[in-house]
Scaffold this active site. Structure first.
Site: not given
Ligand code: USQ
Length: 382
Positions: A144, A179, A181-182, A185
């Site tokens: 990720t 997190s 989770y991250h 990875k």
């Molecule tokens: N966010 C909002 N509002 C929401 C949901 C999320 O503002 O309703 C924000 C979060 O705070 C964060 C961003 O959007 O800053 C991304 O959150 P996300 O829930 O879309 O993604 P994340 O938790 O980072 O995890 C997801 C996948 C995970 C993958 C990751 C890639 O669940 O499996 O590894 O995206 S990355 O984000 O590049 O780490």
């Protein structure tokens, strides 16, 4: 090629299985439905229900003639993996079998423990199954972009050259995940790199950003073949959630200031990227790391595009800045490199207004299934 997919029931696993089978590969999937159980336990079921793997594989074969072999079992179990490896001797192993949700990993001790045990345990078993039963197999691991966090310097593709006191060397780019989770990875990457260095494993670690999308051509419009599409606070990702919120007429849940910037990609591009990685196996002992996304957006930019495109479709979309449940930078520098997959031939599907309108209209077809009780964040670690 003989392709084994761990986590073949998931949001990415099932589309990959169909895509690989449609390309003519011999495909075998393993999944123990951990994600389905966690979703049921946390009242986070996806928008569109999907049958289990044997039924999905039978439906897909009836529609296309392509076979997908299925094992309903735990890739964390050494014997289960050994049986499949001995019979199939995969040439490529695509490893998606991880608990993928940051909020789930931050719920409590039990959820954290499941995340740690499952994610590291399956990665460890996958490595050992390769070493013991198919040493030439290319491990393609879904990492990720969140491994890197949001450093105040450009993010390189996995590695960084460092000059220190007049000497130079190349190291893994510093990781700083937000997190548990991250963090699993990050630990996966280190584990894989160790087995590459010392045991000659060949591996590609794909640093993927958040994925959006509901369906793919191989589903042929049959909802039973579509991937699990989550919109809840635990398993739903930002843009997928915003699409559902727009259709449901509830305010878009921007966390904090909304300046959080990530690298996003279309589900169709995940399939291309994994396929490109598979077609170009690396030599024994090498860990190749590719940053897998096509465009960067802030949460505010995504919300604004959903508001604008939704408005053109007659939806009344509003945006609400909620107190951020996560501990993360809400305004930050973000400039990650991502030329590796483009050099391999990736043809990006960008997030145009048309693409967004198509996704909104697909969600609208299932509007009666939206449970607005699943929208607001329940897990907080800020
Ligand atoms: N966010 C909002 N509002 C929401 C949901 C999320 O503002 O309703 C924000 C979060 O705070 C964060 C961003 O959007 O800053 C991304 O959150 P996300 O829930 O879309 O993604 P994340 O938790 O980072 O995890 C997801 C996948 C995970 C993958 C990751 C890639 O669940 O499996 O590894 O995206 S990355 O984000 O590049 O780490």
């Amino acid at each position: 090629m003989r392709v084994l997919i761990l986590g073949g029931d998931g949001y990415l696993g099932w589309p990959t299985a169909m895509d690989m089978a449609a390309r003519g590969h011999d495909v075998w999937v393993i999944d123990n439905y951990l994600r389905r159980h966690m979703a049921a336990d946390t009242d986070s079921e996806p928008l569109i229900p999907a049958p289990k793997l044997p039924d999905r594989a039978a439906l897909f074969e009836a529609a296309t003639g392509h076979k997908i072999r299925v094992t309903e079992g735990d890739a964390g179990d050494r014997e289960t993996l050994a049986r499949v490896f001995q019979e199939f001797v995969p040439e490529a192993l695509i490893h998606y079998a991880e608990q993928p949700s940051a909020p789930y990993s931050m719920r409590d001790y039990d959820s954290a423990r499941i995340t740690l045990d499952n994610n590291l345990g399956v990665t460890f078993n996958a490595i050992w199954a390769i070493l013991e039963h198919a040493p030439d197999c290319h491990l393609i691991k879904l990492g990720t972009m969140g491994e890197y966090g949001t450093p105040n310097i450009d993010i390189e593709e996995g590695w960084i050259d460092i000059e220190h006191k007049g000497r130079r060397d190349t190291f893994l780019f510093p990781r700083a995940a937000g997190s548990l989770y991250h963090t699993t990875k990050v630990l996966d990457t280190d584990l894989i790199w160790f087995y590459c260095r010392v045991y000659g494993l060949r591996a590609t670690d794909l640093m993927q950003g958040p994925v959006y999308g509901l369906t793919l051509p191989e589903a042929g419009g049959d909802t039973r073949l579509m991937p699990h599409f989550h919109y809840d606070d635990i398993f739903g990702t930002a843009l997928n959630r915003f699409l559902v919120q727009a259709v449901a007429g509830v305010p878009l849940t921007v966390y904090g200031k909304g300046g959080q910037t990530r690298g996003y990609l279309n589900l169709l591009d995940t399939l291309q990227c994994v396929n490109l990685a598979m077609e170009t196996p690396v030599e024994p002992g090498r860990l190749r790391i590719l940053n897998q996304f096509t465009e960067t957006f802030s949460v505010n930019a995504l919300a604004e595009q959903v508001r604008r495109v939704g408005g053109q479709m007659g939806l009344d979309v509003t945006v609400q800045n909620l107190p951020n449940p996560r501990k993360e930078a809400e305004e930050h520098y973000y400039n990650p490199a991502h030329s590796g997959l483009l050099d391999l031939g990736l043809q990006p599907h960008y997030l145009t207004d048309e693409v967004m309108a198509e996704m909104l209209s697909l969600v609208r077809d299932h509007a009666d299934r939206i449970d607005t009780g699943r929208i607001l964040p329940r897990v907080k670690w800020n």
